[in-house]
Design a protein around this motif. Sequence first.
Motif, short mmCIF file in Angstrom:
data_model
loop_
_atom_site.label_atom_id
_atom_site.label_comp_id
_atom_site.label_asym_id
_atom_site.label_seq_id
_atom_site.Cartn_x
_atom_site.Cartn_y
_atom_site.Cartn_z
N GLY A 153 0.82 -1.20 0.00
CA GLY A 153 0.00 0.00 0.00
C GLY A 153 0.85 1.24 0.00
N SER A 154 0.37 2.27 0.73
CA SER A 154 1.08 3.55 0.74
C SER A 154 2.46 3.42 1.37
N SER A 155 2.62 2.50 2.33
CA SER A 155 3.93 2.32 2.96
C SER A 155 4.96 1.85 1.94
N TYR A 156 4.53 1.00 1.00
CA TYR A 156 5.44 0.54 -0.04
C TYR A 156 5.87 1.72 -0.91
N GLU A 157 4.92 2.56 -1.25
CA GLU A 157 5.25 3.72 -2.09
C GLU A 157 6.25 4.63 -1.38
N LYS A 158 6.03 4.90 -0.10
CA LYS A 158 6.95 5.75 0.65
C LYS A 158 8.34 5.11 0.76
N MET A 159 8.35 3.80 1.00
CA MET A 159 9.63 3.11 1.09
C MET A 159 10.35 3.11 -0.25
N SER A 160 9.60 3.03 -1.35
CA SER A 160 10.20 3.05 -2.67
C SER A 160 10.84 4.40 -2.96
N HIS A 192 13.27 -4.49 8.92
CA HIS A 192 12.43 -5.65 8.61
C HIS A 192 11.54 -5.35 7.40
N SER A 193 10.90 -4.18 7.39
CA SER A 193 9.99 -3.83 6.30
C SER A 193 10.75 -3.67 4.98
N TYR A 194 11.92 -3.06 5.04
CA TYR A 194 12.71 -2.83 3.82
C TYR A 194 13.10 -4.17 3.17
N LYS A 195 13.59 -5.08 3.99
CA LYS A 195 14.01 -6.36 3.43
C LYS A 195 12.82 -7.16 2.93
N LYS A 196 11.68 -7.06 3.61
CA LYS A 196 10.49 -7.78 3.18
C LYS A 196 10.02 -7.27 1.82
#
Length: 295
Positions: A153-160, A192-196
């Motif tokens: 979701g939005s967290s993926y976009e922010k992490m990207s 953890h989230s970045y590697k996932k």
Amino acid sequence: MRIINVGCDHRHDADFSIERPEGSGDWLMLLVKTPAVFVTYKGEIGTEAGTVMLYSRGTPQYYRSDGGVFGNDWFHFMPENTEDERLLRELDIPFDTPVKLGSLSELTVFVSMMCHEHYSGGLYCTDTCDLLVKLFFMKLSEKLHRTADKGMGSSYEKMSVVRAKIYNDPAYNWTIEGLAHEMNMSRSSFQHSYKKLFGVTPMNDVINARTERAGYLLASTEHSVSRIAQMCGYSSDIHFVRQFRKVTGERPTEYRTRVRNKAENDRAEEVSGYEKENGGSDNSGGSAVRLRNGP
């Protein structure tokens, strides 16, 4: 994919308008950052900021400001072969109709890199632009077709966006603390989230980004290994050589020699093929090239 022209973060007055009844003679990708109006086969369509539009070749292009400043990123391009055309079809990106996307920040990074490479005149700028265009469309397709059940979701976009910043400036002194702070996350949660999401730890990704930048500089510049190490964020030449070899399997000097020899051989084969095709003649009177302005 061959870039014809590209522009990043352009701003136009409120009376901005484009009218091309027969299109621009190529494909056009627009990232529109302000409200706009498009005229398509469906009629007149008002769009919000964060809209994308992919015009296929030959499609009439009519769009304008919605009464205020018109801001966009854009690039004209041409698929070079059937593989490029198939890629565009397989990515399932809508043609010739505006699509509301939301945040364009991640895609803007790619367009900014295209601008830099296209106008740099570097040894591998054409190949680099080809890769950037393909990566752009893969990322666009991913954003268009991302679903909540995939956990993106939005967290993926922010992490990207954070990841794009790393690759855009690998020499910066990136730290877990700084990256986690930018995401408003704890160190452990961020790692953890970045590697996932990306299958690699944040700091290993920093190493990958630095190695990628170093490879580009080794191939396209005459800078010394020591200078390139500094440009990629290393204070120690020995540390740089060790990490570069660990990632690529080659020392920087070995990599530079191999890549340049390959480039010279490829150019020699192209010249030889051209001479065979044209009977050894120099047909320098090619057809005129029509220049296009703006988006």
